[in-house]
Design a protein around this motif. Structure first.
Motif, PDB file in Angstrom:
ATOM      1  N   SER A   1      32.497  32.743  69.648  1.00  0.00           N
ATOM      2  CA  SER A   1      33.365  32.156  68.628  1.00  0.00           C
ATOM      3  C   SER A   1      33.031  32.781  67.286  1.00  0.00           C
TER       4      SER A   1
ATOM      5  N   ASN B   1      36.546  31.814  60.764  1.00  0.00           N
ATOM      6  CA  ASN B   1      37.562  32.401  59.907  1.00  0.00           C
ATOM      7  C   ASN B   1      38.024  31.270  58.997  1.00  0.00           C
TER       8      ASN B   1
ATOM      9  N   PRO C   1      38.918  29.674  67.298  1.00  0.00           N
ATOM     10  CA  PRO C   1      39.052  31.124  67.498  1.00  0.00           C
ATOM     11  C   PRO C   1      37.801  31.697  68.155  1.00  0.00           C
ATOM     12  N   CYS C   2      37.996  32.606  69.094  1.00  0.00           N
ATOM     13  CA  CYS C   2      36.908  33.272  69.812  1.00  0.00           C
ATOM     14  C   CYS C   2      37.217  34.757  69.935  1.00  0.00           C
ATOM     15  N   ILE C   3      36.188  35.512  70.335  1.00  0.00           N
ATOM     16  CA  ILE C   3      36.355  36.950  70.573  1.00  0.00           C
ATOM     17  C   ILE C   3      36.032  37.222  72.038  1.00  0.00           C
TER      18      ILE C   3
ATOM     19  N   ARG D   1      38.993  41.513  71.361  1.00  0.00           N
ATOM     20  CA  ARG D   1      40.288  40.884  71.091  1.00  0.00           C
ATOM     21  C   ARG D   1      40.085  39.396  70.826  1.00  0.00           C
ATOM     22  N   ARG D   2      40.723  38.887  69.773  1.00  0.00           N
ATOM     23  CA  ARG D   2      40.545  37.493  69.363  1.00  0.00           C
ATOM     24  C   ARG D   2      41.592  36.589  70.016  1.00  0.00           C
ATOM     25  N   TYR D   3      41.171  35.357  70.303  1.00  0.00           N
ATOM     26  CA  TYR D   3      42.065  34.392  70.927  1.00  0.00           C
ATOM     27  C   TYR D   3      41.640  32.979  70.545  1.00  0.00           C
TER      28      TYR D   3
ATOM     29  N   ASP E   1      45.203  38.151  68.345  1.00  0.00           N
ATOM     30  CA  ASP E   1      45.627  39.550  68.232  1.00  0.00           C
ATOM     31  C   ASP E   1      46.709  39.792  69.281  1.00  0.00           C
TER      32      ASP E   1
END
Length: 156
Positions: free
Chosen positions: A12, A15, A32-34, A43-45, A58
């Motif tokens: 995570s 942001n 939000p996590c990567i 890629r972030r989600y 993204d």
């Protein structure tokens, strides 16, 4: 988000402007996590604590060179983490060996001293036992002699 070489993983991130994403179908908030999977490195989600992946932040996937660079960096970090863990274990083992040597160095002379004291005590006990036996035998001998003299004197 499955991985072909490693299990999928994510981290995570904070942001400040957009800390929460759209709600999950269970109406819980998402964070939000990567992604660090082979298919979507970096890629972030948004992620639901209960259900996992919800939606990509993204929208486009990274291009080939970015993917390759991120995967190489991820693998290098994993190898270095593994090496650090192995070095820590080796250091712990070495520290334990040093501590054991130090204890044996410190206690070695004490153990020898204690053995010498124990040997002296054994010798003193043996000498005391001999003296006590000698005293008891002498006392009985004296008692028997005195009794014999009294009996002889009473007969006359």
């Amino acid at each position: 988000m499955s991985s072909t070489q490693y299990s999928s993983s994510a981290s995570s991130f904070n942001n400040d402007s957009d800390n929460q994403g759209p709600p999950c179908h269970c109406l819980q908030s998402t964070i939000p996590c990567i992604s660090w999977s082979d298919e979507n490195p970096g890629r972030r989600y948004f992620n639901c604590q209960a259900h996992g992946f919800v939606v990509w932040i993204d929208k486009e996937q990274p291009c080939l060179w970015q993917t390759r660079s991120l995967l190489e960096a991820r693998d290098k970090i994993r190898r270095q983490s593994h090496d650090i863990k192995a070095f820590r274990e080796a250091l712990d083992k070495a520290n334990a060996q040093v501590a054991a040597l130090e204890i044996s160095r410190i206690t070695g002379p004490r153990i020898e001293f204690l053995k010498a004291v124990e040997e002296l005590l054994k010798q003193n006990v043996l000498e005391s036992d001999k003296k006590l036996r000698t005293f008891v035998v002498s006392s009985w001998g004296g008692f028997l002699l005195a009794t014999a003299v009294l009996l002889y004197a009473m007969k006359k």
